[in-house]
Design a protein around this motif. Structure first.
Motif, PDB file in Angstrom:
ATOM      1  N   ARG A 123      -5.573  -1.379   1.358  1.00 18.42           N
ATOM      2  CA  ARG A 123      -6.527  -1.096   0.286  1.00 18.42           C
ATOM      3  C   ARG A 123      -7.324  -2.341  -0.092  1.00 18.42           C
ATOM      4  O   ARG A 123      -8.339  -2.255  -0.761  1.00 18.42           O
TER       5      ARG A 123
ATOM      6  N   ASN B  31       0.850  -1.191   0.000  1.00 16.46           N
ATOM      7  CA  ASN B  31       0.000   0.000   0.000  1.00 16.46           C
ATOM      8  C   ASN B  31       0.883   1.238   0.000  1.00 16.46           C
ATOM      9  O   ASN B  31       2.030   1.202   0.468  1.00 16.46           O
TER      10      ASN B  31
ATOM     11  N   ARG C  90      -1.349   5.605   3.484  1.00 18.29           N
ATOM     12  CA  ARG C  90      -2.620   4.953   3.870  1.00 18.29           C
ATOM     13  C   ARG C  90      -2.576   4.480   5.316  1.00 18.29           C
ATOM     14  O   ARG C  90      -1.550   4.033   5.811  1.00 18.29           O
TER      15      ARG C  90
END
Lengths: 346, 432
Positions: free
Chosen positions: A339, A331, A335
């Protein structure tokens, strides 16, 4: 028209869902785009020469990584495959007048055969012993080259090879295109079932054997595959330089390949490729300070290895991306959750 | 006040920029000097070129038609001992980035061949000042329209290097026969290197034809630090003449230990270390009577140009010029007179003029050769009246020239002696 629109939409969806989600993929896509679009921006022959040679050495560095990085068969004599490819292509082109489209693949075939010849005795050796033994092979071949000057050109090498193309731009696209295709193939190999076995052999050969896998076959395959790609690089180099000489077999050539791979990050394929694309042009860039060129090169390599022992590219990748602790999917570093599985990222 | 200050500053800066840009307005002749600049060979290339450019610019530049042009040198490090790709990239850079008009230099044949190809692609005159391989010039004859822009500046080709060595052996052999009244027994000692192979084969075939007995061939490592075993064997063989072929540090080891052991034999041939000023110190004086081929020596006048060149070079750089410093001759006596004669920088016109000229340089006379079929090779003519090189010998701490001294290339050829020659001396311990 509708079909084209549908394809475009699908392409956009794939790019958005598969490429734009990870910075590393964006960088690779940009790398492809910049390389393929470069002649549209500049057709400077010097720049094109540097990129072409960088592409040839990128294939060579990636081929070393395929053998030594993934399978752990430490090869300190990779110039052997490069030199065999270069000399075989040169001999076929100059003595038998086979055009480059035939001489380069046949040169690569000769390098595969060399991979087999070297691989068989080397199967009995491991670690330092293997590294030292492989280092001897290009030196032996150089002795043969000097012993048969009528065929190999001796100290002067074989010169006057045919160019792949007389057009600067066609040459550029052929060399860069081959590099992109071959490096993608190598990366796909390492990502395949075979690649996983290569990886496993490096980590614990006994465990792989215990799983009923014929490791000998896979190690030989790694030698042959690596020889094939390095042989292609050697053939391309000979046709580009229009000469195949003893310098293709020099110890310094073998060690330069190792430096590139370690600098970029071994067992990645893209690491050595990126390293060549950084270090080779860097050496050209510092021509304004000729006395300190090699010193600057050495300092850059040492600093990177001191602070990024896994290599530059894995270090950069770890800074811009995070791996999900649950599903192992990568990811973007910004983040908070994965995801795919929405697990919390550290 | 602020406005006035800014205005004045702007005006002064503008004036400075214009003043500093003045030389750029005048067109210069750009000459690329390519060589391994971190090594003695590349330093020679650069030093010779600097001397030529400074002399030419000091006398007002080069007359190109109605225009006077200064020479501008562009230094390119080929790094050719370590990397072939570096060498070709440096040449490509000279052609496309620096946009030079001419190139001089190059040393290692494996690098010179692809560099030659690049220069020919751009139809630029490239005068080679280092590689002795004949095949580089054979390309001119084989494909004249492509390779005609290549000329050899120095040295003469490998075949003539061998011929010169045999002439040196002949002189030493004759001296041994005359002074000692004994038959000549010759040993060949060549370092373990590829370039030596051909010379050894040629020597094995030629030495018996010269009337000398060949007693054996010895091949020490190029970097050997002890050659006493070889020297003992040579002494046992009864050799009184040693044909040396050294380009590396073994040249010092061999000369020093032969001097220490007082081996009763004259050392003649190629010993690159013995060409250097530091040889006497490196051998602690034990290299006395070592004889080697060389291009220049202190106090020797091949012609009237030699002394001024050698003395100015020593004054400027503190050492006797090596043969790669013949970039000086390539620019001053090769290129510039041809540019002035044709009144243009057009490479084709200059080639047509240069290949038919005969001109003097500090090491002799240059005449470009044609092959047996009459095709131009742009290779250098060797022999009496042209280029011969020198045979130099260490005599009591001084490197003196001993050959050519009444040398005749053939019984009917004219005798050649350069001003400043002294007789060859045999080591006194040979006479006991």
């Amino acid at each position: 028209m509708v079909a084209a629109g549908l394809y475009l939409k699908r392409f956009y969806t794939v790019v958005r869902g598969e490429v734009l989600v990870l910075p590393s993929r964006v960088i690779v896509a940009l790398f492809f785009l910049v390389l393929l679009g470069m002649p549209l921006i500049s057709q400077n022959p010097y720049l094109i020469r540097v990129i072409v040679l960088t592409s040839i050495f990128a294939i060579l560095a990636a081929s070393w990584d395929l053998l030594s990085g993934f399978t752990g068969q430490m090869n300190f004599g990779h110039a052997l495959f490069f030199g065999v490819g270069a000399y075989a292509s040169a001999m076929l082109n100059v003595h038998l007048h086979i055009p480059p489209w035939g001489s380069v693949p046949l040169g690569a075939a000769a390098a595969v055969l060399t991979g087999l010849i070297v691989g068989i005795p080397c199967l009995r050796l491991k670690h330092t012993y293997l590294a030292l033994t492989t280092m001897a092979f290009p030196i032996i071949l150089m002795g043969i080259v000097f012993a048969l000057p009528d065929i190999t050109g001796g100290e002067l090498g074989i010169s006057g090879l045919q160019r792949i193309s007389n057009s600067l731009i066609v040459n550029y696209y052929v060399y860069v295109g081959i590099m992109l295709v071959l490096c993608t193939i190598m990366w796909k190999i390492t990502d395949s079932h075979t690649g996983i076995i290569f990886h496993a052999i490096r980590e614990d050969e006994l465990a792989v054997k215990a799983s009923g896998i014929n490791t000998t076959r896979y190690k030989l395959m790694a030698f042959c595959l690596s020889g094939f790609f390095a042989g292609i690089a050697g053939g391309l180099y000979a046709h580009y330089m229009r000469i195949a000489g003893p310098s293709t077999l020099e110890v310094s050539m073998s060690f330069t390949v190792v430096i590139w791979a370690v600098f970029g990050g071994i067992a990645t394929i893209y690491g050595p490729v990126a390293a060549v694309f950084i270090l080779f042009p860097l050496l050209e860039f510092v021509r304004f300070w000729p006395e300190y060129r090699m010193l600057i090169f050495a300092v850059v390599v040492l600093l990177i290895l001191l602070y990024m022992p896994e290599g530059l590219i894995p270090w950069v990748r770890d800074k811009i991306e995070k791996e999900c602790p649950r599903c192992k999917i990568r990811n973007v570093a910004t983040r908070k959750t994965c995801r795919i599985c929405t697990a919390v990222l550290d | 006040m602020k406005r006035v200050t800014f205005g004045w500053s702007f005006f002064v800066t503008l004036c400075l920029v214009i003043f500093m840009s003045v030389p750029v307005w005048g067109r210069t002749i750009k000459i690329g000097v390519i060589g391994p600049m971190n090594f003695v060979q590349g330093k020679g290339h650069w030093n010779g070129a600097i001397m030529a450019a400074e002399e030419i610019n000091a006398r007002g530049g080069v007359q190109v038609g109605k225009e006077k042009m200064n020479i501008e040198l562009v230094k390119a490090d080929s790094n050719e001992f370590l990397s072939m790709t570096d060498a070709t990239n440096a040449m490509e850079r000279l052609m496309t980035q620096d946009k030079v008009d001419f190139v001089v230099g190059g040393f290692r044949t494996e690098a010179v061949l692809p560099m030659q190809d690049i220069a020919m692609d751009y139809k630029k005159i490239f005068i080679g000042c280092g590689a002795a391989t004949k095949s580089i010039c054979d390309r001119v004859a084989e494909n004249y329209s492509r390779y005609k822009y290549w000329f050899r500046g120095t040295p003469f080709n490998e075949r003539y290097l061998v011929a010169t060595s045999f002439a040196h052996l002949g002189l030493a052999g004759a001296t041994i026969k005359k002074e000692l009244n004994v038959p000549v027994k010759c040993a060949i000692v060549g370092e373990k290197a590829t370039w030596v192979e051909g010379m050894i084969k040629a020597a094995e075939a030629t030495i018996p034809k010269m009337g000398f007995e060949l007693v054996g061939v010895w091949r020490p490592s190029a970097v050997a630090t002890d050659v006493t075993a070889e020297l003992s064997a040579i002494q046992k063989s009864g050799a009184n003449l040693i044909f040396t072929i050294f380009s590396s540090s073994v040249g010092i080891t061999f000369a020093r230990q032969a001097g220490e052991l007082k081996i009763p034999a004259a050392q003649v041939g190629i010993n690159v270390e013995a060409q250097k000023d530091g040889f006497w110190e490196a051998t602690k004086g034990m290299g006395n009577y070592v004889f080697t081929m060389n291009t220049y020596a202190r106090g020797i006048e091949v012609n009237e140009m030699t002394k001024p060149f050698v003395e100015t070079y020593i004054k400027r750089f503190g050492e006797v010029p090596t043969y790669t410093a013949d970039t000086y001759s390539a620019i001053s006596y090769g290129l510039v007179p041809s540019i002035e004669a044709v009144g243009s920088l057009d490479a084709d016109k200059i080639v047509a003029h240069m290949e038919n000229r005969e001109y003097m340089v500090p090491s002799g006379k240059v005449k470009y050769q044609k092959d047996a079929q009459g095709r131009p090779t742009h290779d250098l003519t060797w022999g009496p009246g042209y280029l011969t090189s020198l045979g130099v010998q260490w005599q009591d701490g001084k490197l003196v020239a001993v050959w050519p001294n009444k040398w005749k290339a053939s019984p009917t050829a004219p005798e050649v002696t350069y001003k400043g020659m002294v007789p060859l001396k045999l080591p006194p311990w040979m006479k006991k």
